[in-house]
Design a protein around this motif. Structure first.
Motif, PDB file in Angstrom:
ATOM      1  N   ASN A   1       1.124  -1.151   0.024  1.00 14.75           N
ATOM      2  CA  ASN A   1      -0.443  -0.277  -0.011  1.00 14.75           C
ATOM      3  C   ASN A   1       0.781   1.130  -0.016  1.00 14.75           C
ATOM      4  O   ASN A   1       0.604   2.239  -0.576  1.00 14.75           O
ATOM      5  CB  ASN A   1      -0.954   0.015   1.301  1.00 14.75           C
ATOM      6  CG  ASN A   1      -1.965  -1.033   1.214  1.00 14.75           C
ATOM      7  OD1 ASN A   1      -2.770  -1.054  -0.221  1.00 14.75           O
ATOM      8  ND2 ASN A   1      -3.274  -0.999   1.980  1.00 14.75           N
TER       9      ASN A   1
ATOM     10  N   ARG B   1       2.235   1.564  -3.826  1.00 12.81           N
ATOM     11  CA  ARG B   1       1.118   1.854  -4.668  1.00 12.81           C
ATOM     12  C   ARG B   1       0.123   2.890  -4.539  1.00 12.81           C
ATOM     13  O   ARG B   1       0.789   4.504  -5.072  1.00 12.81           O
ATOM     14  CB  ARG B   1      -0.140   1.676  -4.026  1.00 12.81           C
ATOM     15  CG  ARG B   1      -1.041   1.232  -5.203  1.00 12.81           C
ATOM     16  CD  ARG B   1      -2.132   0.358  -4.870  1.00 12.81           C
ATOM     17  NE  ARG B   1      -1.483  -1.120  -4.567  1.00 12.81           N
ATOM     18  CZ  ARG B   1      -2.105  -2.149  -3.383  1.00 12.81           C
ATOM     19  NH1 ARG B   1      -3.496  -1.531  -3.498  1.00 12.81           N
ATOM     20  NH2 ARG B   1      -2.233  -3.117  -3.820  1.00 12.81           N
TER      21      ARG B   1
ATOM     22  N   ASP C   1       4.828   5.667   5.377  1.00 10.79           N
ATOM     23  CA  ASP C   1       5.158   6.833   4.191  1.00 10.79           C
ATOM     24  C   ASP C   1       4.461   7.862   4.176  1.00 10.79           C
ATOM     25  O   ASP C   1       4.233   8.790   4.647  1.00 10.79           O
ATOM     26  CB  ASP C   1       4.648   5.379   2.565  1.00 10.79           C
ATOM     27  CG  ASP C   1       2.208   6.196   2.656  1.00 10.79           C
ATOM     28  OD1 ASP C   1       2.614   7.337   3.000  1.00 10.79           O
ATOM     29  OD2 ASP C   1       2.046   5.284   3.345  1.00 10.79           O
TER      30      ASP C   1
ATOM     31  N   ILE D   1      -4.442   9.641   3.589  1.00  7.57           N
ATOM     32  CA  ILE D   1      -5.658   9.101   3.652  1.00  7.57           C
ATOM     33  C   ILE D   1      -6.364  10.729   4.903  1.00  7.57           C
ATOM     34  O   ILE D   1      -6.586  10.224   5.177  1.00  7.57           O
ATOM     35  CB  ILE D   1      -6.704   8.038   4.209  1.00  7.57           C
ATOM     36  CG1 ILE D   1      -5.005   7.135   3.617  1.00  7.57           C
ATOM     37  CG2 ILE D   1      -7.139   7.376   4.388  1.00  7.57           C
ATOM     38  CD1 ILE D   1      -4.957   5.457   4.876  1.00  7.57           C
TER      39      ILE D   1
ATOM     40  N   TYR E   1     -13.462  -1.812   1.371  1.00  8.37           N
ATOM     41  CA  TYR E   1     -13.129   0.286   1.598  1.00  8.37           C
ATOM     42  C   TYR E   1     -11.842   0.227   0.646  1.00  8.37           C
ATOM     43  O   TYR E   1     -10.761   0.080   0.826  1.00  8.37           O
ATOM     44  CB  TYR E   1     -13.131   0.186   2.839  1.00  8.37           C
ATOM     45  CG  TYR E   1     -13.702   2.145   3.012  1.00  8.37           C
ATOM     46  CD1 TYR E   1     -14.814   1.994   2.962  1.00  8.37           C
ATOM     47  CD2 TYR E   1     -12.510   2.714   2.864  1.00  8.37           C
ATOM     48  CE1 TYR E   1     -15.545   3.779   2.945  1.00  8.37           C
ATOM     49  CE2 TYR E   1     -12.966   3.972   2.625  1.00  8.37           C
ATOM     50  CZ  TYR E   1     -14.421   4.620   3.009  1.00  8.37           C
ATOM     51  OH  TYR E   1     -14.875   5.522   2.669  1.00  8.37           O
TER      52      TYR E   1
ATOM     53  N   VAL F   1     -10.309   4.981  -0.367  1.00 12.79           N
ATOM     54  CA  VAL F   1     -11.172   5.633  -0.636  1.00 12.79           C
ATOM     55  C   VAL F   1     -10.949   6.408  -2.027  1.00 12.79           C
ATOM     56  O   VAL F   1     -12.266   6.818  -1.807  1.00 12.79           O
ATOM     57  CB  VAL F   1      -9.215   6.252   0.627  1.00 12.79           C
ATOM     58  CG1 VAL F   1     -10.109   7.944   0.014  1.00 12.79           C
ATOM     59  CG2 VAL F   1      -9.042   5.997   1.206  1.00 12.79           C
TER      60      VAL F   1
ATOM     61  N   ASP G   1      -7.833   3.187  -6.826  1.00 11.78           N
ATOM     62  CA  ASP G   1      -7.221   1.387  -6.397  1.00 11.78           C
ATOM     63  C   ASP G   1      -7.566   0.786  -7.618  1.00 11.78           C
ATOM     64  O   ASP G   1      -7.054  -0.257  -7.933  1.00 11.78           O
ATOM     65  CB  ASP G   1      -7.640   2.094  -5.102  1.00 11.78           C
ATOM     66  CG  ASP G   1      -7.063   2.994  -4.252  1.00 11.78           C
ATOM     67  OD1 ASP G   1      -8.055   3.276  -3.257  1.00 11.78           O
ATOM     68  OD2 ASP G   1      -6.346   3.205  -4.741  1.00 11.78           O
TER      69      ASP G   1
ATOM     70  N   GLY H   1      -6.164  -2.795  -6.585  1.00 18.23           N
ATOM     71  CA  GLY H   1      -6.380  -2.747  -5.212  1.00 18.23           C
ATOM     72  C   GLY H   1      -8.293  -3.553  -4.923  1.00 18.23           C
ATOM     73  O   GLY H   1      -8.270  -2.979  -5.383  1.00 18.23           O
ATOM     74  N   SER H   2      -8.274  -4.427  -4.408  1.00 19.10           N
ATOM     75  CA  SER H   2      -9.210  -4.764  -4.439  1.00 19.10           C
ATOM     76  C   SER H   2     -10.060  -3.865  -2.699  1.00 19.10           C
ATOM     77  O   SER H   2     -11.191  -4.843  -2.937  1.00 19.10           O
ATOM     78  CB  SER H   2      -9.671  -6.425  -4.092  1.00 19.10           C
ATOM     79  OG  SER H   2      -8.714  -6.766  -2.388  1.00 19.10           O
ATOM     80  N   GLY H   3      -8.877  -3.247  -2.077  1.00 25.53           N
ATOM     81  CA  GLY H   3     -10.065  -3.031  -0.845  1.00 25.53           C
ATOM     82  C   GLY H   3     -10.121  -4.158  -0.013  1.00 25.53           C
ATOM     83  O   GLY H   3     -10.018  -4.186   1.635  1.00 25.53           O
TER      84      GLY H   3
ATOM     85  N   LEU I   1      -6.030  -3.877   4.264  1.00 28.14           N
ATOM     86  CA  LEU I   1      -6.435  -3.302   5.578  1.00 28.14           C
ATOM     87  C   LEU I   1      -7.665  -4.939   6.410  1.00 28.14           C
ATOM     88  O   LEU I   1      -6.503  -4.749   7.933  1.00 28.14           O
ATOM     89  CB  LEU I   1      -6.705  -2.426   5.600  1.00 28.14           C
ATOM     90  CG  LEU I   1      -5.823  -1.858   4.771  1.00 28.14           C
ATOM     91  CD1 LEU I   1      -5.633   0.046   5.325  1.00 28.14           C
ATOM     92  CD2 LEU I   1      -4.197  -2.017   5.231  1.00 28.14           C
TER      93      LEU I   1
HETATM   94  P1  ADP Z   1      -6.225  -2.907  -1.598  1.00 23.44           P
HETATM   95  O1  ADP Z   1      -5.954  -3.183  -1.743  1.00 23.44           O
HETATM   96  O2  ADP Z   1      -7.803  -1.251  -2.087  1.00 23.44           O
HETATM   97  O3  ADP Z   1      -5.492  -1.041  -1.395  1.00 23.44           O
HETATM   98  P2  ADP Z   1      -6.875  -1.715   1.374  1.00 23.44           P
HETATM   99  O4  ADP Z   1      -7.714  -2.989   2.273  1.00 23.44           O
HETATM  100  O5  ADP Z   1      -5.174  -2.298   1.515  1.00 23.44           O
HETATM  101  O6  ADP Z   1      -7.280  -1.846   0.274  1.00 23.44           O
HETATM  102  O7  ADP Z   1      -6.860  -0.112   1.621  1.00 23.44           O
HETATM  103  C1  ADP Z   1      -7.989  -0.198   1.426  1.00 23.44           C
HETATM  104  C2  ADP Z   1      -7.902   1.883   1.625  1.00 23.44           C
HETATM  105  O8  ADP Z   1      -7.013   2.420   2.466  1.00 23.44           O
HETATM  106  C3  ADP Z   1      -7.515   1.460   0.033  1.00 23.44           C
HETATM  107  O9  ADP Z   1      -8.254   1.332  -1.057  1.00 23.44           O
HETATM  108  C4  ADP Z   1      -6.503   3.276  -0.088  1.00 23.44           C
HETATM  109  O10 ADP Z   1      -7.570   4.058   0.046  1.00 23.44           O
HETATM  110  C5  ADP Z   1      -6.348   3.316   2.074  1.00 23.44           C
HETATM  111  N1  ADP Z   1      -4.790   3.292   1.906  1.00 23.44           N
HETATM  112  C6  ADP Z   1      -4.194   2.011   2.290  1.00 23.44           C
HETATM  113  N2  ADP Z   1      -3.511   2.632   2.918  1.00 23.44           N
HETATM  114  C7  ADP Z   1      -2.833   3.594   2.811  1.00 23.44           C
HETATM  115  C8  ADP Z   1      -1.331   4.674   2.295  1.00 23.44           C
HETATM  116  N3  ADP Z   1      -0.389   3.862   2.903  1.00 23.44           N
HETATM  117  N4  ADP Z   1      -1.816   5.427   1.648  1.00 23.44           N
HETATM  118  C9  ADP Z   1      -2.701   5.499   1.365  1.00 23.44           C
HETATM  119  N5  ADP Z   1      -4.177   5.051   0.778  1.00 23.44           N
HETATM  120  C10 ADP Z   1      -4.002   4.262   1.885  1.00 23.44           C
END
Ligand code: ADP
Length: 462
Positions: A367, A370, A395, A400, A413, A415, A420, A425-427, A430
């Protein structure tokens, strides 16, 4: 249902009542018999003494036989007893006189032998009246005699009748009052239970039901509270299930329709031969994305079902972090970011599942890479914090927004969805991370603001 509870309570109540009334009758009749018999016995013994005094006077010649008989008659009438004096010489005649029954004859024999006899018995002729017999030996060794006194104890029967009367009246009142109380109690028990089972059927049919109110502070209240809790949990689970299915379908639709479009284009000849390889590669990437998505889904389902078992080992954190960063650099193809790793103390270790902890770090680092521009910086810091280990993944990326921060650990979820999705990314990442950390007994939080980078903080027991 209601009649079931009512019938059971009623049967129990009547059983208890019967036992109480029975016991009370038996105990009271025993007690009264003993009480009246003892009194009568005392009276007869005293009367016997008076008779003996007169007899002694007669023997001394102070009284004539007629006077003695008169005296005895008076005493007998006053004390409501029958008195028989048996003299050694004419005992046979006396017994014949009184028409004594068999056991009275034995009593007489025992008294004539010098024994004082007291007996209570129920007369065969007058079944309902009890009789106390007192036999007192009298006279000298040469001329043995006996004074026999009988007296009916009418009071026993009378008092018993009275007592039974009181007991039956009380029992009747208690029965009526008890019936009302049993009815009220059975209604109090059965009403909420009927209500709950009706609602359970409604829930089973998929209908929405409101919370059950008016809970008493007893087992029924407890049942109602548990029912409300279960109902709300079911509704929550159902909502989550629907959301999950909607999320999965949504995530599958996009790559599937892309792949379908590319293949259709090639088959229909819309995509020219030169472009075909390019589109096949795109389709291949989409299928990779689908594979990643299904793997993530499988992981998450297993985590939520609690079927994933940790294989904990002592892990050197420094090595695990370095390995994870290397993996990210290779797989993301992003080499542009700077990475800084600080572990204090340098040989800091903890007990955890190495594969799962690496999965967590790779998710966070992927993440971070990315969402961080090429010249950005990713920092991993691990330190001992009492008996816990704190791992920070920072980072310098896009960050966010505050309003989104509390949702990022939720399934599916994102953002910014369009951004994404293209990035793959699949959300779910996390969500998996949070589940894995919690499975280790730890916690994870995020701090960020738009444009200012993000910090993920993991706390794990060492
Ligand atoms: P994804 O597979 O889409 O990354 P995650 O569950 O890992 O799904 O993350 C959920 C959302 O949180 C991401 O779609 C992104 O919008 C936000 N996010 C996660 N990590 C970061 C980060 N380091 N910086 C900015 N946004 C982040």
């Amino acid at each position: 249902m209601k009649s079931g509870v009512f019938r059971r309570l009623l049967v129990t109540y009547i059983l208890i009542m019967t036992i109480i009334v029975g016991l009370l009758s038996v105990l009271m009749s025993q007690y009264l018999k003993v009480y009246f018999f003892n009194n009568k016995q005392k009276d007869l013994t005293n009367t016997g003494r008076q008779v003996e005094t007169q007899l002694i006077r007669y023997r001394r010649g102070d009284l004539t036989k007629e006077e003695l008989e008169k005296q005895i008659n008076v005493i007998g009438r006053v004390t409501n007893s029958r008195i028989i004096i048996v003299d050694g010489h004419n005992s046979g005649a006396a017994i014949a006189d009184t028409g004594l029954e068999d056991d009275l004859e034995t009593i007489l024999k025992r008294v004539l032998d010098g024994e004082k006899v007291i007996k209570r018995q129920q007369y065969a002729s007058e079944l309902n009246s009890y009789v106390v017999v007192v036999g007192i030996p009298t006279g000298s060794a040469e001329s043995k005699g006996a004074i026999l006194l009988f007296s009916p104890v009418y009071e026993v029967a009378q008092a018993l009748r009275k007592v039974y009367e009181v007991i039956w009246i009380t029992a009747a009142i208690a029965l009526v009052v008890g019936l009302i109380l049993v009815w009220i109690t059975s209604r109090r028990i059965s009403r909420p239970v009927i209500e709950l089972s009706r609602m359970a059927e409604q829930i089973a049919r998929g209908e929405a039901v409101p919370d059950v109110h008016g809970m008493a502070d007893d087992e029924i209240g407890q049942l109602t509270r548990s029912f409300n809790y279960m109902k709300n949990r079911l509704a929550e689970t159902d909502r989550m299930r629907k959301e999950f299915i909607a999320g999965v379908s949504h995530e599958l639709r996009t790559p599937l329709s892309s792949v379908r479009g590319f293949i259709q284009g090639i088959l229909d000849g819309v995509i020219c031969d030169d472009d075909q390889e390019k589109y096949l590669r795109l389709a291949f990437e989409e299928t990779n994305r689908l594979t990643r998505l299904t793997n993530d889904l499988l992981d998450l389902t297993k985590l939520e079902a609690g079927v994933i078992k940790l294989n904990k080992k002592e892990i050197q954190l420094r090595k695990l972090i370095d390995d994870s960063i290397l993996t990210i650099r290779r797989s993301s193809g992003k080499e542009g970011f700077t990475s800084i790793v600080t572990v204090t103390p340098e040989n800091l270790s903890l007990k955890a599942d190495p594969d799962r902890l690496k999965q967590v770090l790779i998710n966070l680092l992927s993440n971070a890479s990315r969402y961080t521009p090429d010249n950005g910086k990713i920092e991993v810091e691990a330190k001992l914090y009492g008996s816990e280990v704190k791992i920070l993944v920072k980072d310098s990326g896009i960050g966010i927004p505050d309003a989104e921060l509390s949702f990022i650990f939720e399934k599916f979820y994102r953002v910014d969805k369009s951004r994404d999705s293209s990035a793959g990314g699949s959300g779910l990442g996390l969500s998996i991370v949070k589940n894995l950390i919690e499975l280790h007994g730890g916690s994870i939080t995020a701090r960020s603001s738009a444009g200012n980078g993000t910090v993920f903080e993991i706390i794990l027991p060492q």
